[in-house]
Design a protein around this motif. Structure first.
Motif, PDB file in Angstrom:
ATOM      1  N   GLY A   1     -73.894   9.268 -16.230  1.00  0.00           N
ATOM      2  CA  GLY A   1     -74.405   9.658 -14.924  1.00  0.00           C
ATOM      3  C   GLY A   1     -73.507  10.649 -14.205  1.00  0.00           C
TER       4      GLY A   1
ATOM      5  N   THR B   1     -71.483  11.383 -22.704  1.00  0.00           N
ATOM      6  CA  THR B   1     -70.740  11.570 -21.456  1.00  0.00           C
ATOM      7  C   THR B   1     -70.403  13.046 -21.270  1.00  0.00           C
ATOM      8  N   ASN B   2     -69.516  13.341 -20.328  1.00  0.00           N
ATOM      9  CA  ASN B   2     -69.243  14.752 -20.019  1.00  0.00           C
ATOM     10  C   ASN B   2     -67.929  15.245 -20.636  1.00  0.00           C
TER      11      ASN B   2
ATOM     12  N   LEU C   1     -60.278  11.187 -25.610  1.00  0.00           N
ATOM     13  CA  LEU C   1     -59.265  12.232 -25.789  1.00  0.00           C
ATOM     14  C   LEU C   1     -57.868  11.628 -25.655  1.00  0.00           C
TER      15      LEU C   1
ATOM     16  N   LYS D   1     -63.291   5.184 -15.880  1.00  0.00           N
ATOM     17  CA  LYS D   1     -64.467   4.560 -16.473  1.00  0.00           C
ATOM     18  C   LYS D   1     -64.505   4.696 -17.992  1.00  0.00           C
TER      19      LYS D   1
ATOM     20  N   LYS E   1     -66.162   2.288 -21.435  1.00  0.00           N
ATOM     21  CA  LYS E   1     -66.843   2.725 -22.669  1.00  0.00           C
ATOM     22  C   LYS E   1     -66.199   2.058 -23.878  1.00  0.00           C
TER      23      LYS E   1
END
Ligand code: ADP
Length: 268
Positions: free
Chosen positions: A8, A191-192, A197, A225, A229
């Protein structure tokens, strides 16, 4: 059978995802979509003059403070608008999508977190007016019923409490629990960022494969967040899902590329 969770966060255009999901469905794949809506909820909160608030748990996990008014705003933004726009976009691609929240048909039931511990000014405080919940049960029968009739469920991450209240539940965890409940072949968390990473500021530091047994050693790498995940991935793999892929929603074919192992692949 595939469960795809669309993040989102701001900056995600869901048209490529919709087109990709549509072509997978037209080639015979069964897909369940789950979505959050944090950016949409934030935007509406600001417009309504009730800015979003967040808190950190004592262990450092970031959550949205969801008082009653915030919950109502989230329902408007996520279940009311985003869910219906996703359904319309899928319908435009010839996919018979059905949008629903976890409240509908008791799709998701949850226990309300009546006392939430949070950090404030170096102390731990207890929040008692939060309408978020811990997922207890997924009505897999309803999802199977829709899939068998060739409908594509699009699930907005709210749940029904024992007292019949609407609760906000974490969309990554919903996606994981839905995947386990319907025994999906894979769970894709879009996700973005390109995946987990090593250095969140450097997108070339993608960690491409993690065995579930090694997940704990990445807890410090994941901030905010992203921690949720990893938790969702752990739950899914522990529940029998053979691969969870955290991948970039901004790619041309986000789901197909994730299934081609572009992203962070978490396996048993
Ligand atoms: P979504 O809405 O897609 O669920 P979130 O914004 O909740 O997305 O979580 C993704 C964000 O997590 C990324 O944009 C990134 O800023 C943050 N993040 C924190 N730590 C990491 C990490 N180690 N690797 C990748 N992203 C991370």
């Amino acid at each position: 059978m595939l469960v795809v969770k669309l993040g989102g966060a701001a900056g995600i255009d869901f048209q490529p995802l919709v087109a990709d999901v549509a072509s997978l469905i037209h080639s015979g794949e069964k897909v369940v979509l789950v979505h959050g809506g944090s950016a949409a909820a934030d935007e509406l909160s600001h417009k309504l003059g009730y800015p979003p608030q967040h808190f950190f748990s004592p262990s450092g996990v970031k959550s949205r403070y969801t008082d009653k008014k915030t919950l109502e705003i989230m329902l408007m933004a996520c279940a009311g608008q985003l869910n219906k726009l996703l359904v319309a976009a899928l319908q435009a691609q010839g996919v018979n999508a059905v949008g629903l929240t976890g409240l509908d048909g008791q799709l998701i039931t949850a226990k309300r977190k009546k006392a939430v511990r949070a950090q404030k000014d170096g102390r731990v405080i207890v929040i008692r007016d939060d309408y978020s919940g811990q997922i207890e049960h997924i009505n897999s029968g309803l999802i199977q019923l829709l899939l068998q009739a060739d409908y594509v469920p699009v699930i907005s991450s709210f749940a029904l409490s024992e007292e019949g209240e609407a609760l906000n539940v974490d969309a990554d965890r919903v996606a994981a629990q839905v995947a386990v409940a319907i025994k999906a072949d894979a769970l894709v968390l879009l996700t973005n960022v390109p995946g987990l990473l090593q250095n969140p500021a450097d997108h070339s530091t993608l960690i491409d494969r993690i065995a579930e047994s090694a997940l704990a050693s990445y807890e410090d790498v994941a901030q905010g967040k992203m921690k949720k995940k990893l938790l969702a991935a752990k739950e899914a793999v522990a529940g029998g899902i053979s691969q969870v892929i955290i991948a970039d929603a901004r790619k041309k074919l986000p789901v197909s590329q994730a299934l081609a192992q572009e992203g962070t692949v978490i396996t048993p």
